[in-house]
Design an enzyme around this catalytic site. Structure first.
Site, mmCIF file in Angstrom:
data_model
loop_
_atom_site.group_PDB
_atom_site.id
_atom_site.type_symbol
_atom_site.label_atom_id
_atom_site.label_comp_id
_atom_site.label_asym_id
_atom_site.label_seq_id
_atom_site.Cartn_x
_atom_site.Cartn_y
_atom_site.Cartn_z
ATOM 1 N N ASP A 157 19.115 -41.291 -45.490
ATOM 2 C CA ASP A 157 19.664 -42.331 -46.271
ATOM 3 C C ASP A 157 19.441 -43.883 -45.577
ATOM 4 O O ASP A 157 19.928 -44.647 -46.055
ATOM 5 C CB ASP A 157 20.958 -42.036 -46.470
ATOM 6 C CG ASP A 157 22.014 -42.188 -45.079
ATOM 7 O OD1 ASP A 157 21.284 -42.410 -44.038
ATOM 8 O OD2 ASP A 157 23.267 -41.883 -45.118
ATOM 9 N N CYS A 160 19.658 -42.560 -40.628
ATOM 10 C CA CYS A 160 19.435 -41.342 -39.920
ATOM 11 C C CYS A 160 19.439 -41.453 -38.317
ATOM 12 O O CYS A 160 20.211 -40.694 -37.688
ATOM 13 C CB CYS A 160 18.198 -40.710 -40.355
ATOM 14 S SG CYS A 160 16.733 -41.620 -40.269
ATOM 15 N N HIS A 282 11.650 -39.635 -39.927
ATOM 16 C CA HIS A 282 13.188 -39.149 -40.049
ATOM 17 C C HIS A 282 13.817 -38.836 -38.788
ATOM 18 O O HIS A 282 12.758 -38.355 -37.807
ATOM 19 C CB HIS A 282 13.499 -37.792 -40.982
ATOM 20 C CG HIS A 282 14.919 -37.491 -41.031
ATOM 21 N ND1 HIS A 282 15.813 -38.287 -41.690
ATOM 22 C CD2 HIS A 282 15.335 -36.393 -40.727
ATOM 23 C CE1 HIS A 282 16.911 -37.545 -41.498
ATOM 24 N NE2 HIS A 282 16.680 -36.572 -41.004
#
Length: 298
Positions: A157, A160, A282
């Site tokens: 989002d 992370c 990520h």
């Protein structure tokens, strides 16, 4: 009447499922053979299981890729199977078809649907095993297993990196540690503003290539503090100084990045993934690897 002809993809998919079942049976046998109080052997077993699973996954990938290398013409002929066979005597074939019962038609339809389902499964397995996300996850799992760790998923989002650090601090139960994402972002921005000389030289305007102006740097820090702006190495450097803790970032295809090594403490460990989601990069957290010797089969 001849049965439905399986395509090579279907045959390979069935073979792979059988091999996976056989592997699970072998792993279970290995688990049962080790006493629960033999901690050293159980630790070795964790690494052995990770290697067995990785080797089988690699074997399946190579077999699927080899199958895909078949020429388009050959694949088309195999996929069409009986449907592409030419009948010399058209009238005789027409007579046979007229004698096919409704029950046989239902069986043929069901068999055709099953054949289509097997093809979809085989195609999905090809996509999964060849996908860069799958390969990256496999490599990371092997690296982490050597340290008795596994990935702990963090939501994607924009927060992370901060959420992964929040999780790591919660696992450590560090007294007085900053734990919320909001506080971590605020502390990061404050550290960067207060030590601009350590961070400003590494920030450049993507359009001009020039180093950030004072106003651009303040806008950057404000985004760090108040938005879901993605965090990277600069923010990690600031956080190591705020928390007085080193950070180790594990990657699939590169050496582990270590930040804040001047701090003599057990490092916070993060996992950096380049292909985790559609948007790309990520961060995930890690946790202690679940003991396969005690784990129940799924």
């Amino acid at each position: 009447m001849e049965g439905i002809v399986e395509t090579p993809e279907e045959q390979l998919a069935k073979q792979h499922r059988k091999e996976k079942k056989d592997m699970q049976a072998k792993i279970q046998s290995m688990k049962n053979a080790i006493p629960k109080n033999d901690k050293k052997r159980r630790k070795q077993l964790t690494e052995e299981i990770a290697k067995i699973e990785a080797d089988l996954s690699q074997k399946h990938e190579e077999e699927l890729m080899q199958l895909q290398s078949t020429t388009d013409t050959e694949v088309e002929e195999v996929l069409n199977g009986v449907e592409t066979m030419k009948v010399d005597d058209g009238e005789e074939e027409e007579g046979k078809q007229s004698r096919v019962t409704k029950a046989q038609k239902r069986r043929d339809k069901k068999a055709a649907q099953e054949k289509e389902r097997e093809s979809r499964i085989a195609e999905a397995e090809v996509q999964n095993l060849q996908g860069v996300r799958h390969q990256e996850g496999l490599k990371l799992a092997q690296k982490l297993a050597q340290q008795q760790l596994q990935i702990k998923e963090i939501s994607s989002d924009g927060h992370c990196m901060y959420r992964a650090i929040e999780d790591q601090l919660a696992q450590r139960s560090e007294p007085g540690s900053v734990t919320s994402v909001k506080d971590l972002r605020s502390s990061t921005a404050e550290r960067m503003r207060g030590h601009a000389d350590d961070f400003l030289p590494f920030l450049t305007n993507t359009n001009t290539g020039d180093m950030y102006t004072t106003d651009e740097f303040e806008k950057y820090c404000s985004d760090v503090e108040h938005t879901a702006a993605w965090g990277g190495q600069l923010e990690l450097r600031a956080l190591t100084q705020v928390l007085q803790l080193p950070v180790a970032v594990i990657q699939a295809d590169s050496a582990t990045i270590k930040i804040g090594e001047e701090f003599d403490s057990e490092p916070i460990t993060l996992v950096y993934m380049r292909h985790a989601y559609g948007l790309g990069e990520h961060y995930n957290s890690v946790e202690v690897l679940k003991d396969p010797a005690n784990a129940e089969d799924s």
